[in-house]
Design a protein around this motif. Sequence first.
Motif, short mmCIF file in Angstrom:
data_model
loop_
_atom_site.label_atom_id
_atom_site.label_comp_id
_atom_site.label_asym_id
_atom_site.label_seq_id
_atom_site.Cartn_x
_atom_site.Cartn_y
_atom_site.Cartn_z
N LEU A 277 0.73 -1.18 0.26
CA LEU A 277 0.18 -0.40 -0.37
C LEU A 277 0.85 1.38 -0.09
CD1 LEU A 277 -2.37 -0.59 2.78
CD2 LEU A 277 -3.12 -1.00 0.53
N GLY A 278 0.39 2.44 -0.51
CA GLY A 278 1.46 3.84 -0.66
C GLY A 278 0.98 4.37 -1.95
N VAL A 279 1.05 5.36 -1.19
CA VAL A 279 0.85 6.84 -2.29
C VAL A 279 2.15 8.06 -2.85
CG1 VAL A 279 -0.50 8.66 -3.37
CG2 VAL A 279 -1.57 6.95 -2.05
N PRO A 280 2.64 7.83 -3.80
CA PRO A 280 2.37 6.93 -5.06
C PRO A 280 2.56 5.91 -4.67
CG PRO A 280 3.78 8.86 -5.25
CD PRO A 280 4.06 8.77 -3.64
N GLN A 281 1.59 4.90 -5.80
CA GLN A 281 1.85 4.03 -5.81
C GLN A 281 3.13 2.89 -6.12
OE1 GLN A 281 -0.48 1.93 -8.97
NE2 GLN A 281 0.39 0.03 -9.44
N PRO A 282 3.62 2.43 -5.06
CA PRO A 282 4.55 1.30 -5.08
C PRO A 282 5.54 0.77 -6.15
CG PRO A 282 3.40 1.44 -3.21
CD PRO A 282 2.19 1.45 -3.88
N ARG A 283 6.14 0.27 -6.17
CA ARG A 283 6.25 -1.03 -7.42
C ARG A 283 7.82 -1.42 -6.19
NH1 ARG A 283 8.95 2.06 -12.68
NH2 ARG A 283 10.37 3.07 -10.76
N ILE A 284 7.35 -3.24 -6.13
CA ILE A 284 8.11 -4.11 -5.75
C ILE A 284 8.85 -4.83 -6.59
CG2 ILE A 284 7.85 -6.47 -4.69
CD1 ILE A 284 4.94 -5.61 -3.75
N HIS A 285 10.36 -5.24 -5.67
CA HIS A 285 11.41 -5.59 -6.86
C HIS A 285 11.70 -7.13 -6.05
CE1 HIS A 285 11.60 -2.46 -9.51
NE2 HIS A 285 11.31 -1.36 -8.72
N TRP A 286 12.10 -8.40 -7.14
CA TRP A 286 12.59 -9.25 -5.68
C TRP A 286 13.96 -8.96 -6.61
CZ3 TRP A 286 9.55 -11.81 -3.15
CH2 TRP A 286 7.97 -11.87 -3.05
N ILE A 287 14.67 -9.84 -5.38
CA ILE A 287 16.15 -9.70 -5.12
C ILE A 287 17.08 -11.10 -5.15
CG2 ILE A 287 18.85 -8.49 -4.25
CD1 ILE A 287 17.55 -6.26 -3.57
N LEU A 288 17.55 -11.40 -6.00
CA LEU A 288 17.66 -12.93 -5.58
C LEU A 288 18.89 -12.90 -4.72
CD1 LEU A 288 17.18 -14.54 -9.52
CD2 LEU A 288 15.49 -14.53 -7.18
N PRO A 289 19.44 -13.63 -4.35
CA PRO A 289 20.81 -14.22 -3.66
C PRO A 289 21.52 -13.52 -4.16
CG PRO A 289 19.52 -16.17 -3.27
CD PRO A 289 18.63 -15.38 -4.38
N THR A 290 21.95 -13.53 -5.58
CA THR A 290 22.66 -13.57 -6.25
C THR A 290 22.92 -12.27 -6.32
OG1 THR A 290 21.68 -13.70 -8.12
CG2 THR A 290 22.95 -15.33 -7.78
N GLY A 291 22.22 -11.08 -6.35
CA GLY A 291 22.33 -9.44 -6.13
C GLY A 291 21.20 -8.95 -7.02
N GLN A 292 20.65 -9.97 -8.32
CA GLN A 292 19.99 -9.72 -9.13
C GLN A 292 18.76 -9.60 -9.02
OE1 GLN A 292 19.80 -13.30 -11.91
NE2 GLN A 292 18.74 -11.73 -14.45
N VAL A 293 18.30 -8.25 -9.15
CA VAL A 293 16.78 -7.81 -9.33
C VAL A 293 15.46 -8.40 -10.90
CG1 VAL A 293 15.38 -5.81 -9.31
CG2 VAL A 293 18.15 -5.42 -8.67
#
Length: 293
Positions: A277-293
């Motif tokens: 939840l949030g304003v502006p609309q949040p964007r979610i990123h997943w970070i792998l154990p390798t550091g890759q987004v």
Amino acid sequence: MTTLHKLQLSHNKIIAINDNAFVGLDMLEELHVEDNSLVRVPAIALQSLKRIAIIRMDSNPIQQISTGDFGHLPANTISLTRCPHMTLIDRYAFWDLPNLYSLALHSNPRLAFIDGQAFVGLPLLQSVELYGCGLKTIQYDIVHNILGNGFTNGAIGGVGVNGGSGRQHSTATAAVEHHSKRRSIAASLMGNPFVCDCNVKYLYECLIDQHNCSLSIESPERVVCAEPPALNGTQISRLNISAIADECGPRLVAVNDPNVTVHKKIGDRHQFQCRALGVPQPRIHWILPTGQV
């Protein structure tokens, strides 16, 4: 079996329902599968029930209601209450249900997120029970899409919620006033841990002016803030709304249990849930154990 009108399968420890389980039950009107061990809605099996009116799946460990779980059905009553593991209701979870007038989703304490497009194409909906859940907010898009009776591009992305800026909120309020002339939906919301930040403004407007809101909220004095701590227990209708900012930072909701270990074979798929939840609309990123987004 072709003339069966009511099927009672409660208290049987059922863990799954085969896709073809209800084939041939053309006259079935009531389905009861309460108090079993279902972890997901048997969406494909339900499509065989061409005359179903009542569906009850209470007290199952269903984890979420996914896209298309309840679609193209003639049901007028659907109940999924007391599901202790349910965390979210995804977009188009309930869609194209032309006869649905009663939807019970109460007493799901981990239900923290409902997508803005979760309920689409429900032209007769009269009542939705959401008390005793884990909801942080009720957003305008949810009600707008129910009343709009169609598929719209709401403010909801796949990963977050847009509560709206001050300007957007004014537009939303005007739209609510327009829809209120058509019908209103009785909603029970008490017992949810609402966060009284920028995301609460639509709910506040409904509570202070129910004549111009499409939600007819039961026991409004029991709809209170849980956070921030300074506002805990405060009736939302009595907030000093001008003191609440139009924007607020992202807040994660409906996240997978971090203490659960998932075992999969290489190549298998697994869906991790995370909404914000949030304003502006949040964007979610997943970070792998390798550091890759």
